[in-house]
Design a protein around this motif. Structure first.
Motif, PDB file in Angstrom:
ATOM      1  N   UNK A   1       0.629  -1.352   0.236  1.00  0.00           N
ATOM      2  CA  UNK A   1      -0.296   0.079  -0.378  1.00  0.00           C
ATOM      3  C   UNK A   1       0.690   1.124   0.118  1.00  0.00           C
ATOM      4  N   UNK A   2       1.778   2.158   1.356  1.00  0.00           N
ATOM      5  CA  UNK A   2       2.501   2.669   1.299  1.00  0.00           C
ATOM      6  C   UNK A   2       3.836   2.867   1.322  1.00  0.00           C
TER       7      UNK A   2
ATOM      8  N   UNK B   1       4.819 -13.684   1.725  1.00  0.00           N
ATOM      9  CA  UNK B   1       3.933 -13.026   0.258  1.00  0.00           C
ATOM     10  C   UNK B   1       2.849 -12.306   1.805  1.00  0.00           C
ATOM     11  N   UNK B   2       2.893 -11.391   0.730  1.00  0.00           N
ATOM     12  CA  UNK B   2       1.122 -10.810   1.635  1.00  0.00           C
ATOM     13  C   UNK B   2      -0.015 -11.008   0.540  1.00  0.00           C
ATOM     14  N   UNK B   3      -0.208 -10.030  -0.335  1.00  0.00           N
ATOM     15  CA  UNK B   3      -1.161 -10.114  -1.454  1.00  0.00           C
ATOM     16  C   UNK B   3       0.042  -9.351  -2.727  1.00  0.00           C
ATOM     17  N   UNK B   4       0.549 -10.613  -3.309  1.00  0.00           N
ATOM     18  CA  UNK B   4       0.756 -10.932  -4.452  1.00  0.00           C
ATOM     19  C   UNK B   4       0.361  -9.638  -5.796  1.00  0.00           C
ATOM     20  N   UNK B   5      -0.687 -10.101  -5.717  1.00  0.00           N
ATOM     21  CA  UNK B   5      -1.020  -8.815  -6.827  1.00  0.00           C
ATOM     22  C   UNK B   5      -0.691  -7.134  -7.115  1.00  0.00           C
ATOM     23  N   UNK B   6      -0.292  -7.375  -5.645  1.00  0.00           N
ATOM     24  CA  UNK B   6      -0.071  -5.710  -5.493  1.00  0.00           C
ATOM     25  C   UNK B   6       1.320  -5.740  -4.407  1.00  0.00           C
ATOM     26  N   UNK B   7       2.033  -6.740  -4.351  1.00  0.00           N
ATOM     27  CA  UNK B   7       3.538  -6.292  -3.272  1.00  0.00           C
ATOM     28  C   UNK B   7       4.784  -7.037  -4.259  1.00  0.00           C
ATOM     29  N   UNK B   8       5.330  -5.379  -4.545  1.00  0.00           N
ATOM     30  CA  UNK B   8       6.234  -5.062  -4.716  1.00  0.00           C
ATOM     31  C   UNK B   8       7.755  -4.504  -3.785  1.00  0.00           C
ATOM     32  N   UNK B   9       8.661  -4.632  -5.159  1.00  0.00           N
ATOM     33  CA  UNK B   9      10.241  -4.581  -3.252  1.00  0.00           C
ATOM     34  C   UNK B   9      10.636  -3.611  -3.815  1.00  0.00           C
TER      35      UNK B   9
END
Length: 452
Positions: free
Chosen positions: A180-181, A209-217
């Motif tokens: 998210x932020x 893995x939290x929310x793979x459709x949204x997770x970003x490094x």
């Protein structure tokens, strides 16, 4: 709120970029540099609590190996001898990865996360695991990190320790993640550079893995160039991460020193949550847009963007419920009220709502990219204001939600200071896959604000 000094990364001997040069030219050894950083840790860690695990002895061994390689004339990587922090949701074979929760206390992975492995291959020294909020969500984790600018205020989350460690000078850069932020917000609160790349630019293999459709490094860094240096060396294709596609990595370090080829034009967007920004932030962004003159045009986002916060929440909580199912079943009583509530709401999400929210990502991102055919970047707040007082609330991520949901690259630039003396970032957002252009725009913006 006033403008604050910031840097692209050429003026500090302690920046990662400068340190690479100094080690290569023999001005300093990796071991000497490491000891200087450890001295800074000793000065403030008792108060800030940026680290979940500090691997002093291991880091010293890594530095000795780096110095031996240089003396022998062995090939060295682009990050040779640079100490980094690693958010404690990235697997590390030589350190625990405990996710900021007692439920995973003592967890010892057998392998590095792909991103960590890539940085080690370039000679980076992993100083330790930086503090994360509980399972990288909203509640402070075990360590309860404080803001280096005022320890009575939150550093933000969930990349709390990474932002605080960089702000305190413990390391020049550290890894974070954002669903998210969680990169942009703590960067803003702690007054450092925060970079969330385009979705799928960096592998998440070996990351919680939290929310793979949204997770970003992402990366927290002392300078723009440092953010680019660290990020670009993680941008290697990994077939195990389905979000990635084979593509050449942009030269972000070079882009951080470049300027747009023509006079830039930014779109100032208040977003549908403008009323959640405090009055000081609203006034400051109005003054910034006015000061930049013809380089900024205020626009309104399409009405279809008004529902993104709801769709983001639908996707995130449904996927959190799925991925944290085992933790909930075996230890719900050890989870915070906020995380239990997220999981329980996620369990109630209807399949049709989840599918619609997932399918909307591509369509709305295409609209955003089309708008950016006429502009170089979106200009918008990174957070509603300065870091909130207290440690139980990591602050609102609402000004990051749209861009995370759409998978667009974003930077938090440490350009402003509130009347309370705490920093707040300016957020620039670029088109998907156009990360190098975003870095050029950030370099231009710093020069325009500073009068350079």
């Amino acid at each position: 709120m006033s403008s604050g000094a910031t840097s692209t990364g050429t003026d500090s001997d302690s920046s990662a970029t400068a340190l690479v040069r100094r080690i290569a030219e023999g001005e300093i050894t990796a071991s000497e540099a490491l000891e200087a950083y450890l001295a800074r840790v000793d000065e403030s860690e008792e108060t800030i609590r940026a680290w979940d695990h500090l691997a002093r002895d291991n880091a010293r061994k890594q530095a000795e190996i780096a110095d031996k390689a240089r003396r022998q004339g062995a090939p060295v990587g682009a990050l040779h001898g640079v100490p980094l922090g690693v958010k404690d949701i990235f697997d590390t074979f030589d350190m625990p990865t405990q996710y900021g929760t007692p439920l995973h206390q003592g967890r010892r992975p057998r392998e590095d996360a792909f991103a960590v492995e890539r940085l080690r291959s370039q000679g980076a020294i992993m100083l330790g695991k930086t503090s994360t909020t509980e399972l990288a969500t909203y509640a402070p984790g075990v360590t309860k990190t404080r803001n280096p600018h005022n320890p009575e205020h939150t550093p933000g989350g969930s990349s709390s320790g990474s932002a605080a460690a960089v702000a305190a000078g413990h390391v020049p850069a550290a890894l974070g993640t954002q669903t998210n932020g969680s990169v942009i917000r703590p960067a803003s609160f702690c007054g450092v550079w925060g970079y969330k790349p385009s979705f799928g630019a960096i592998s998440r293999t070996g990351v919680l893995r939290q929310a793979p459709a949204l997770d970003q490094v992402g990366v927290l860094a002392a300078t723009l160039r440092d953010a680019g240096l660290v990020a670009q060396h993680m941008m290697v294709h990994d077939g195990r991460d389905s979000a990635m596609r084979p593509r050449a990595a942009p030269d972000l370090q070079a882009a951080a020193d470049e300027l747009p080829p023509v006079t830039p034009l930014m779109a100032f967007v208040k977003t549908p949550v403008w009323d959640q920004a405090d009055s000081e932030t609203q006034e400051a962004f109005g003054e910034l847009a006015q000061a930049l003159g013809e380089a900024v045009t205020e626009i309104a986002l399409p009405d279809s963007f008004a529902h993104i916060h709801t769709m983001h929440k639908t996707v995130m909580e449904a996927e959190i419920a799925r991925n944290y199912h085992r933790d909930y079943e075996r230890g719900a009583d050890q989870l915070s009220d906020s995380l239990r509530s997220q999981i329980e709401r996620g369990r109630e999400v209807k399949a049709i709502d989840y599918i619609r929210s997932i399918e909307s990502i591509g369509a709305l991102a295409a609209i955003a990219d089309e708008i950016l055919n006429d502009y170089d970047a979106f200009l918008t707040p990174a957070a509603p204001g300065t870091a909130p007082h207290g440690l139980e609330n990591t602050g609102s991520a609402t000004f990051c939600t749209i861009w995370t949901y759409l998978g667009m690259p974003a930077l938090s630039i440490p350009l402003m200071t509130g009347s309370n003396g705490l920093p707040i970032g300016v957020q620039l957002v670029g088109a998907r896959g156009d990360d190098a252009r975003l870095f050029r725009m950030a370099n231009w913006l710093v020069g325009a604000v500073s009068g350079g």
